[in-house]
Design an enzyme around this catalytic site. Structure first.
Site, short mmCIF file in Angstrom:
data_model
loop_
_atom_site.label_atom_id
_atom_site.label_comp_id
_atom_site.label_asym_id
_atom_site.label_seq_id
_atom_site.Cartn_x
_atom_site.Cartn_y
_atom_site.Cartn_z
CE1 TYR A 199 -3.48 2.79 0.38
CE2 TYR A 199 -2.19 3.44 2.29
CZ TYR A 199 -3.18 3.72 1.38
OH TYR A 199 -3.86 4.92 1.43
CE LYS A 203 -2.66 6.85 -1.83
NZ LYS A 203 -3.87 7.11 -2.64
N1 LIG Z 1 -8.73 6.47 4.93
C1 LIG Z 1 -7.63 7.08 5.28
O1 LIG Z 1 -7.32 7.23 6.48
C2 LIG Z 1 -6.72 7.64 4.23
C3 LIG Z 1 -6.99 7.52 2.88
N2 LIG Z 1 -6.11 8.08 1.96
C4 LIG Z 1 -6.37 8.00 0.52
O2 LIG Z 1 -7.62 8.62 0.27
C5 LIG Z 1 -8.24 8.01 -0.85
C6 LIG Z 1 -9.66 7.64 -0.48
O3 LIG Z 1 -9.59 6.71 0.59
P1 LIG Z 1 -10.89 6.26 1.40
O4 LIG Z 1 -12.00 7.14 1.08
O5 LIG Z 1 -10.48 6.06 2.80
O6 LIG Z 1 -11.10 4.81 0.76
P2 LIG Z 1 -12.42 4.14 0.21
O7 LIG Z 1 -12.10 2.72 -0.03
O8 LIG Z 1 -13.58 4.45 1.08
O9 LIG Z 1 -12.63 4.90 -1.16
C7 LIG Z 1 -11.94 4.57 -2.32
C8 LIG Z 1 -12.92 4.58 -3.47
O10 LIG Z 1 -12.21 4.23 -4.66
C9 LIG Z 1 -13.01 3.33 -5.39
N3 LIG Z 1 -12.18 2.47 -6.20
C10 LIG Z 1 -11.37 1.47 -5.79
N4 LIG Z 1 -10.83 0.86 -6.84
C11 LIG Z 1 -11.29 1.49 -7.94
C12 LIG Z 1 -11.11 1.31 -9.33
N5 LIG Z 1 -10.33 0.33 -9.80
N6 LIG Z 1 -11.75 2.15 -10.17
C13 LIG Z 1 -12.57 3.11 -9.72
N7 LIG Z 1 -12.80 3.32 -8.40
C14 LIG Z 1 -12.16 2.51 -7.53
C15 LIG Z 1 -13.75 2.51 -4.34
O11 LIG Z 1 -14.90 1.89 -4.89
C16 LIG Z 1 -14.05 3.55 -3.29
O12 LIG Z 1 -15.31 4.12 -3.50
C17 LIG Z 1 -7.38 6.82 -1.25
O13 LIG Z 1 -6.62 7.17 -2.37
C18 LIG Z 1 -6.48 6.61 -0.04
O14 LIG Z 1 -5.25 6.07 -0.42
C19 LIG Z 1 -5.01 8.75 2.35
C20 LIG Z 1 -4.71 8.89 3.68
C21 LIG Z 1 -5.52 8.34 4.71
C1 LIG Z 2 -2.90 -2.87 17.10
C2 LIG Z 2 -4.38 -2.64 17.12
C3 LIG Z 2 -4.84 -2.62 18.55
O1 LIG Z 2 -6.05 -2.03 18.83
C4 LIG Z 2 -4.73 -1.34 16.44
C5 LIG Z 2 -4.64 -1.45 14.91
C6 LIG Z 2 -4.98 -0.13 14.32
C7 LIG Z 2 -4.73 -0.09 12.82
C8 LIG Z 2 -5.79 -0.92 12.14
C9 LIG Z 2 -4.70 1.35 12.35
C10 LIG Z 2 -3.61 2.15 13.10
C11 LIG Z 2 -3.14 3.23 12.15
C12 LIG Z 2 -4.02 3.11 10.95
C13 LIG Z 2 -3.50 3.64 9.60
C14 LIG Z 2 -3.09 5.09 9.70
O2 LIG Z 2 -4.17 5.87 10.16
C15 LIG Z 2 -2.59 5.61 8.38
C16 LIG Z 2 -3.34 5.20 7.18
C17 LIG Z 2 -3.23 5.95 6.05
C18 LIG Z 2 -3.79 5.56 4.81
O3 LIG Z 2 -3.50 6.14 3.78
C19 LIG Z 2 -4.70 4.40 4.77
C20 LIG Z 2 -5.15 3.92 6.10
C21 LIG Z 2 -4.02 3.88 7.13
C22 LIG Z 2 -2.97 2.90 6.62
C23 LIG Z 2 -4.59 3.46 8.51
C24 LIG Z 2 -5.08 2.00 8.48
C25 LIG Z 2 -5.47 1.45 9.86
C26 LIG Z 2 -4.34 1.61 10.87
C27 LIG Z 2 -3.15 0.77 10.47
#
Ligand SMILES: NC(=O)C1=CN([C@@H]2O[C@H](COP(=O)(O)OP(=O)(O)OC[C@H]3O[C@@H](n4cnc5c(N)ncnc54)[C@H](O)[C@@H]3O)[C@@H](O)[C@H]2O)C=CC1
Ligand SMILES: C[C@@H](CO)CCC[C@@H](C)[C@H]1CC[C@H]2[C@@H]3[C@H](O)CC4=CC(=O)CC[C@]4(C)[C@H]3CC[C@]12C
Length: 409
Positions: A199, A203
């Site tokens: 992952y 990214k």
């Molecule tokens: N959730 C988090 O804490 C973080 C997320 N991100 C980034 O933010 C972005 C959005 O993440 P989230 O909303 O959390 O994830 P999510 O899984 O809820 O949203 C991702 C979306 O992309 C769509 N998708 C996946 N594969 C696809 C494909 N082949 N074609 C078209 N659409 C596709 C999915 O259907 C989904 O709706 C991602 O790029 C992720 O890497 C970055 C930092 C933290």
């Molecule tokens: C050891 C467990 C005991 O309770 C806790 C496990 C927690 C994990 C599932 C999360 C801890 C940190 C999270 C990640 C972090 O917030 C950064 C992220 C950034 C992204 O771009 C995608 C999601 C994630 C990797 C996020 C995923 C879940 C954790 C690893």
């Protein structure tokens, strides 16, 4: 155009495309009395002329970006929402003044991306495979996150689309494989970004592609302007992992057991503020191309610095759960053993079923390593201020948690 400074660049042990220069010394933006939000509001008399495309627009973050654009981008004429799986909630948005076009498509299919991008002025590329639990293969993660991003870039170039905002991640920087802390760092903080997990590798590669594409000539001869936003762990309405912890707590009789020392600090940012940052960047890229093109920005707000578990308790506490222990209840070596066993079980069971628990060696390492950001680069470059205070972000998240099924209140 390279990053500002030469710090936490995300250049790690993953295989990188050809190098990108690190230019420096860009002027600091002076925004005048009106911040960009109010400038945007003042623009509301302007014609609705812009076509935006949001990839991944039905995901956790994507939905917030879509809704934020409809609320806060007065120049919007058409909003295209591209996703592998379209949400039913899109229907209710189709009755408003902006044309909302739902496009079911796959970013790995270049022709589908090209068709969706044709005629768009701005692309916000949030689609991605967010998998740190071993649900998908490394090849699939790479295909979606890297090849999908390459397809988006090529589609912009072919179609003459000039502005591309990429949702990157803090994971591009760290935590790294050495488990070194990144304590309240900024975009220029030196840090060895060394990764092995698919992952963060994907990214980082995708971010690099986006930054390298800045300045490429698009159809018509004008330069492409790109930048990347790096959210830390996002929370808020729609955050599935928060719900998973909630259900885990219910199964344990309303308790969660502390596993991570309270001193390990994690950066977290509210989804509404991450969405707002995307909207602002997309708007300002046109006016500040020389300053913002090719830049990376951490996403930040006023959420407090806490450990992952203590932060989650801000929302799970009001839903009736409590975190047991002031120190981890299990020694780290035992947790690591359990995490390793989980990984082994996942591998053994793979031919029969998908076993993908939250705890594995990678998630344990991330949860157990300090990674927090403290920066004002987004404010300096494009006048970003969080739209939601910490109190509001917290209240909205709690409200969402409590409204969901299974709440104890
Ligand atoms: N959730 C988090 O804490 C973080 C997320 N991100 C980034 O933010 C972005 C959005 O993440 P989230 O909303 O959390 O994830 P999510 O899984 O809820 O949203 C991702 C979306 O992309 C769509 N998708 C996946 N594969 C696809 C494909 N082949 N074609 C078209 N659409 C596709 C999915 O259907 C989904 O709706 C991602 O790029 C992720 O890497 C970055 C930092 C933290
Ligand atoms: C050891 C467990 C005991 O309770 C806790 C496990 C927690 C994990 C599932 C999360 C801890 C940190 C999270 C990640 C972090 O917030 C950064 C992220 C950034 C992204 O771009 C995608 C999601 C994630 C990797 C996020 C995923 C879940 C954790 C690893």
């Amino acid at each position: 155009m390279g990053q500002e400074g030469g710090g936490a660049s995300g250049r790690g042990r993953c295989r990188w495309p050809a190098g990108l220069g690190d230019e420096d010394g860009l002027p600091v933006a002076s925004l005048g009395a009106l911040g960009p939000w109010r400038q945007g509001m003042a623009d509301s008399a302007q014609a609705q002329e812009l076509v935006y495309l949001v990839t991944g627009g039905c995901g956790f973050l994507g939905e917030h970006v879509v809704r934020m654009l409809l609320q806060r981008e007065p120049r919007l004429r058409e909003l295209r929402v591209f996703d592998l799986h379209l949400g039913p909630w899109l229907e209710e948005l189709k009755t408003g003044p902006v044309q909302v076009t739902a496009i079911q498509g796959d970013v790995t299919q270049a022709h589908e991306v090209a068709a969706a991008v044709a005629g768009a002025h701005v692309v916000i590329h949030t689609a991605g495979l967010v998998d740190v639990f071993g649900r998908a293969s490394p090849e699939t993660i790479r295909e979606v996150n890297v090849q999908g991003t390459q397809n988006v870039i090529e589609a912009c170039v072919q179609n003459g689309t000039r502005f591309l905002v990429y949702t990157s991640s803090m994971e591009v920087v760290g935590p790294n494989i050495k488990g070194q802390p990144f304590y309240r760092g900024n975009e220029d903080t030196p840090y060895e970004a060394a990764h092995r997990h698919p992952y963060p590798c994907s990214k980082a590669l995708a971010e690099r592609l986006v930054l390298e594409a800045n300045g490429r000539k698009v159809r018509g001869g004008l330069p492409l302007v790109t930048c990347a936003l790096r959210p830390t762990g996002i929370y808020g309405e729609g955050h599935q992992i928060m719900k998973d912890f909630y259900h885990q707590g219910l199964r344990l009789g309303g308790r969660l057991l502390r596993a991570i020392p309270a001193s390990v600090e994690h950066g977290r940012v509210y989804v509404g503020n991450v969405a707002w940052m995307h909207v602002l960047v997309a708007r300002e890229l046109e006016h500040r191309a020389a300053l913002m093109g090719g830049q990376v920005y951490f996403c930040y707000d006023h959420s407090p610095y806490k450990s992952y578990e203590d932060f989650n308790m801000e929302f799970l506490g009001p839903c009736g759960l409590r975190l047991v222990g002031t120190h981890p209840l299990l020694p780290y070596w035992l947790l690591l053993l359990l995490a390793t066993l989980n990984a082994l079980l996942q591998w053994l069971l793979r031919p029969l079923l998908l076993y993908a628990p939250l705890l594995n060696p990678y998630t344990l390492a991330v949860a157990n390593t300090t990674f927090s950001v403290s920066t004002d680069k987004a404010r300096r470059h494009f006048g970003y201020e969080p739209l939601f205070s910490w109190e509001e972000s917290r209240a909205r998240t709690i409200h969402w948690m409590q409204a969901g099924e299974g709440s104890t209140q």
